[in-house]
Design an enzyme around this catalytic site. Structure first.
Site, PDB file in Angstrom:
ATOM      1  N   LEU A 131      72.978  44.560  50.024  1.00 15.93           N
ATOM      2  CA  LEU A 131      73.856  43.593  50.239  1.00 15.93           C
ATOM      3  C   LEU A 131      74.400  44.037  51.764  1.00 15.93           C
ATOM      4  CD1 LEU A 131      75.726  43.178  47.019  1.00 15.93           C
ATOM      5  CD2 LEU A 131      73.948  41.532  48.109  1.00 15.93           C
ATOM      6  N   GLU A 147      87.297  39.613  45.853  1.00 12.88           N
ATOM      7  CA  GLU A 147      86.190  39.479  46.613  1.00 12.88           C
ATOM      8  C   GLU A 147      85.107  40.105  46.231  1.00 12.88           C
ATOM      9  OE1 GLU A 147      85.336  39.886  51.760  1.00 12.88           O
ATOM     10  OE2 GLU A 147      87.186  40.537  50.753  1.00 12.88           O
ATOM     11  N   LEU A 148      84.056  39.315  45.937  1.00 11.89           N
ATOM     12  CA  LEU A 148      82.678  39.879  45.414  1.00 11.89           C
ATOM     13  C   LEU A 148      82.015  40.930  46.159  1.00 11.89           C
ATOM     14  CD1 LEU A 148      80.701  39.504  43.143  1.00 11.89           C
ATOM     15  CD2 LEU A 148      79.453  37.874  44.552  1.00 11.89           C
ATOM     16  N   ASP A 149      81.846  42.169  45.293  1.00 14.89           N
ATOM     17  CA  ASP A 149      81.161  43.570  45.779  1.00 14.89           C
ATOM     18  C   ASP A 149      81.824  43.853  47.251  1.00 14.89           C
ATOM     19  OD1 ASP A 149      79.270  43.270  43.939  1.00 14.89           O
ATOM     20  OD2 ASP A 149      78.205  41.992  44.994  1.00 14.89           O
ATOM     21  N   ALA A 150      83.058  43.935  47.290  1.00 12.03           N
ATOM     22  CA  ALA A 150      83.869  44.069  48.592  1.00 12.03           C
ATOM     23  C   ALA A 150      85.051  45.144  48.290  1.00 12.03           C
ATOM     24  CB  ALA A 150      84.038  42.933  49.426  1.00 12.03           C
TER      25      ALA A 150
END
Length: 284
Positions: A196, A226-229
């Site tokens: 990602l 916040e997705l994958d952050a």
């Protein structure tokens, strides 16, 4: 293992923090077995983790908290102290990929991960027999795409009933709603491949194969809205080449994911991870 108390502190950086804490512990006979410090000069923030032999101080955790409180106020500390004899309660969540779940169950059963697993929650029935064979309650909570809130209300209820200290998304393939991310901030751990944002969506290893990547990897992090952050706990990589097939890359990728998730969880339960803003300090 020797019983220890772990004192974890973060606060604005200034002169005298280490001396004040060390003098406090020495005054009560506290024997420090491990000490870690870090000063973030950009943020002007200080981080500390001390392990103390529990049998060398004359009181338990509540009395320790009371005695230490004036120092914490003086230095504006965000702090806590934990007891190594009190195992963290970790709820595991999974979907249809088994490798991370199986690995954590094995590490728990063998005593490598000193945790309690009050339950496993999944949006599929696939792993019920596996989990119940380990003597762990299994909760099937399907996620209706037209009414996800009802499903996550049930998840929240189960987590509360389990009195969970931590939640691990062991390849749980649903996005937690913002209210859950906020409620359990710093207590939900996730794992994802490290392609990602390059290869988002389905079949990332297939996409990577088509691009001829030379490195694959995984990232363990705390979950935020916040997705994958969220703040990163651990990462690792595995070199690959033109000789590796898609199947090889998937296999190697799963190996990295298992190792990174297990390390991240271990550091979390040992109180080695300190979060400041969207970064972590990991005293490993």
């Amino acid at each position: 293992m020797e019983r220890t108390y772990t004192l974890v502190i973060s606060c604005p950086d200034r002169v005298g923090i280490v001396a004040k804490v060390s003098n406090f512990l020495a005054m009560y006979g506290g024997w420090i077995t491990e000490a870690s410090h870090h000063s973030d000069q950009m943020a002007n923030w200080f981080f500390m983790r001390h392990e103390i032999r529990a049998d060398t101080v004359p009181f338990g955790l509540e009395e320790f908290r009371t005695a230490f409180a004036p120092i914490a106020r003086e230095f504006e500390m965000d702090w806590y102290i934990s007891d190594s004899e009190e195992k963290k309660r970790v709820v595991l969540m999974a979907s249809k990929e088994s490798h991370c779940l199986v690995d954590l169950l094995h590490r728990w059963q063998s005593g490598e991960l000193k945790i309690e697993i009050p339950c496993v929650i999944s949006n599929h029935e696939d792993f019920r027999d596996l989990v119940e064979w380990h003597g762990i309650p299994y909760h099937y909570v399907p996620v209706d795409k037209n009414n996800k809130q009802e499903s996550f209300d049930k998840v929240e209820q189960l987590v509360e009933e389990a009195n969970a200290d931590c939640i691990v998304l062991a390849r749980y393939m649903q996005i937690l709603p913002p209210n859950l991310c906020e409620k359990y901030a710093g207590r939900v751990i996730n794992i994802h491949h490290s392609f990602l944002p390059s290869f988002a969506g389905a079949k990332p290893y297939h996409q990577a194969y088509e691009r001829g990547v030379k490195l694959i990897g995984a990232t363990c992090h705390y979950v935020t809205a916040e997705l994958d952050a969220g703040p990163i706990i651990d990462q690792d990589i595995q070199r690959v080449s033109h000789r590796h097939t898609i199947e090889d890359m998937v296999r190697l990728g799963k190996d990295v994911e298992k190792a990174v998730l297990a390390r991240g969880l271990r550091w979390h339960i040992e109180d080695r991870v300190l979060v400041h803003e969207n970064k972590t300090v990991v005293f490993n």
